[in-house]
Design a protein around this motif. Structure first.
Motif, PDB file in Angstrom:
ATOM      1  N   VAL A  51       0.804  -1.217   0.000  1.00  0.00           N
ATOM      2  CA  VAL A  51       0.000   0.000   0.000  1.00  0.00           C
ATOM      3  C   VAL A  51       0.839   1.269   0.000  1.00  0.00           C
ATOM      4  O   VAL A  51       1.644   1.493   0.913  1.00  0.00           O
ATOM      5  CB  VAL A  51      -0.940   0.009   1.241  1.00  0.00           C
ATOM      6  CG1 VAL A  51      -1.811   1.255   1.264  1.00  0.00           C
ATOM      7  CG2 VAL A  51      -1.804  -1.253   1.291  1.00  0.00           C
ATOM      8  N   ASP A  52       0.626   2.109  -1.019  1.00  0.00           N
ATOM      9  CA  ASP A  52       1.210   3.449  -1.055  1.00  0.00           C
ATOM     10  C   ASP A  52       0.320   4.359  -0.202  1.00  0.00           C
ATOM     11  O   ASP A  52      -0.853   4.045   0.038  1.00  0.00           O
ATOM     12  CB  ASP A  52       1.284   3.954  -2.498  1.00  0.00           C
ATOM     13  CG  ASP A  52       2.106   5.226  -2.647  1.00  0.00           C
ATOM     14  OD1 ASP A  52       2.820   5.615  -1.705  1.00  0.00           O
ATOM     15  OD2 ASP A  52       2.031   5.836  -3.726  1.00  0.00           O
ATOM     16  N   GLY A  58      -6.356  11.035  -2.647  1.00  0.00           N
ATOM     17  CA  GLY A  58      -5.655  11.782  -1.605  1.00  0.00           C
ATOM     18  C   GLY A  58      -4.757  10.896  -0.751  1.00  0.00           C
ATOM     19  O   GLY A  58      -4.395   9.786  -1.148  1.00  0.00           O
ATOM     20  N   ALA A  59      -4.425  11.381   0.431  1.00  0.00           N
ATOM     21  CA  ALA A  59      -3.541  10.660   1.351  1.00  0.00           C
ATOM     22  C   ALA A  59      -4.350   9.634   2.143  1.00  0.00           C
ATOM     23  O   ALA A  59      -4.455   9.696   3.368  1.00  0.00           O
ATOM     24  CB  ALA A  59      -2.846  11.647   2.279  1.00  0.00           C
ATOM     25  N   ARG A  62      -2.876   5.285   4.458  1.00  0.00           N
ATOM     26  CA  ARG A  62      -2.736   4.897   5.871  1.00  0.00           C
ATOM     27  C   ARG A  62      -4.022   4.258   6.381  1.00  0.00           C
ATOM     28  O   ARG A  62      -4.006   3.188   6.985  1.00  0.00           O
ATOM     29  CB  ARG A  62      -2.372   6.131   6.698  1.00  0.00           C
ATOM     30  CG  ARG A  62      -2.233   5.847   8.175  1.00  0.00           C
ATOM     31  CD  ARG A  62      -2.045   7.151   8.973  1.00  0.00           C
ATOM     32  NE  ARG A  62      -2.010   6.868  10.382  1.00  0.00           N
ATOM     33  CZ  ARG A  62      -0.900   6.788  11.104  1.00  0.00           C
ATOM     34  NH1 ARG A  62       0.270   6.974  10.543  1.00  0.00           N
ATOM     35  NH2 ARG A  62      -0.959   6.513  12.389  1.00  0.00           N
ATOM     36  N   GLU A  63      -5.144   4.908   6.126  1.00  0.00           N
ATOM     37  CA  GLU A  63      -6.436   4.398   6.595  1.00  0.00           C
ATOM     38  C   GLU A  63      -6.844   3.135   5.839  1.00  0.00           C
ATOM     39  O   GLU A  63      -7.402   2.203   6.423  1.00  0.00           O
ATOM     40  CB  GLU A  63      -7.512   5.485   6.458  1.00  0.00           C
ATOM     41  CG  GLU A  63      -8.870   5.082   6.974  1.00  0.00           C
ATOM     42  CD  GLU A  63      -8.934   4.783   8.472  1.00  0.00           C
ATOM     43  OE1 GLU A  63      -9.950   4.200   8.899  1.00  0.00           O
ATOM     44  OE2 GLU A  63      -7.977   5.103   9.212  1.00  0.00           O
ATOM     45  N   ILE A  64      -6.566   3.087   4.548  1.00  0.00           N
ATOM     46  CA  ILE A  64      -6.858   1.876   3.766  1.00  0.00           C
ATOM     47  C   ILE A  64      -6.125   0.687   4.379  1.00  0.00           C
ATOM     48  O   ILE A  64      -6.722  -0.367   4.619  1.00  0.00           O
ATOM     49  CB  ILE A  64      -6.461   2.057   2.285  1.00  0.00           C
ATOM     50  CG1 ILE A  64      -7.414   3.017   1.583  1.00  0.00           C
ATOM     51  CG2 ILE A  64      -6.435   0.706   1.562  1.00  0.00           C
ATOM     52  CD1 ILE A  64      -6.958   3.452   0.193  1.00  0.00           C
ATOM     53  N   SER A  84       7.735   8.864   6.946  1.00  0.00           N
ATOM     54  CA  SER A  84       7.524   9.638   8.177  1.00  0.00           C
ATOM     55  C   SER A  84       6.039   9.936   8.410  1.00  0.00           C
ATOM     56  O   SER A  84       5.631  10.175   9.546  1.00  0.00           O
ATOM     57  CB  SER A  84       8.325  10.933   8.140  1.00  0.00           C
ATOM     58  OG  SER A  84       7.885  11.752   7.073  1.00  0.00           O
ATOM     59  N   GLN A  85       5.221   9.886   7.345  1.00  0.00           N
ATOM     60  CA  GLN A  85       3.774  10.108   7.503  1.00  0.00           C
ATOM     61  C   GLN A  85       3.119   9.011   8.353  1.00  0.00           C
ATOM     62  O   GLN A  85       2.009   9.192   8.844  1.00  0.00           O
ATOM     63  CB  GLN A  85       3.071  10.166   6.150  1.00  0.00           C
ATOM     64  CG  GLN A  85       3.377  11.403   5.349  1.00  0.00           C
ATOM     65  CD  GLN A  85       2.655  11.405   4.002  1.00  0.00           C
ATOM     66  OE1 GLN A  85       2.093  10.417   3.557  1.00  0.00           O
ATOM     67  NE2 GLN A  85       2.679  12.549   3.347  1.00  0.00           N
TER      68      GLN A  85
END
Length: 131
Positions: A51-52, A58-59, A62-64, A84-85
């Protein structure tokens, strides 16, 4: 075949290269998801997701990843130019591999992720940070 692996990546050339490597390693690519909706439509068919973080919608990566792990039992490895995100990590996910990634590094990361899914064992490749 080995594991069923989904690629969550919106850059099609990157995604197809990852799929090619997954297949070369003897695993089954189940599809490319460029956004949240397509990731969750493929979730029932995947054992592992690469996962990118930044996708077409959008961003959302992380949640996916968190939801794939939590709700679908998918082993999630993030692959991003912005590790770092992810801060200290995402509960339930395996780790992060910083981009850009050399072919050998990607192969090692996929092998580790598959081994971890099967046995919860293995030594992470040098650049892969586990959570």
């Amino acid at each position: 075949m080995g594991c069923r692996i989904m690629v969550v990546e919106d850059e099609i050339f990157v995604a197809t290269e990852i799929e090619y490597i997954v297949e070369e390693l003897g695993h089954q690519p189940v599809g490319i998801a460029a956004d949240t909706a397509s990731a969750f439509s493929l979730a029932p068919f995947a054992d592992i997701a690469l996962v990118d973080l930044n996708l077409k919608d959008g961003a959302t990566g992380r949640e996916i990843g968190r939801r794939l792990a939590e709700m679908h039992g998918v082993t999630v490895l993030y692959m991003t130019a912005n590790p770092s995100q992810l801060g200290d990590g995402v509960p339930g996910t395996l780790g992060v591999l910083p981009k850009p990634v050399a072919e050998d590094e990607l192969k090692d990361a996929v092998r580790f992720t598959v081994a971890h899914r099967m046995t919860k064992d293995g030594v992470a490749p040098r650049r892969l940070r586990t959570f």
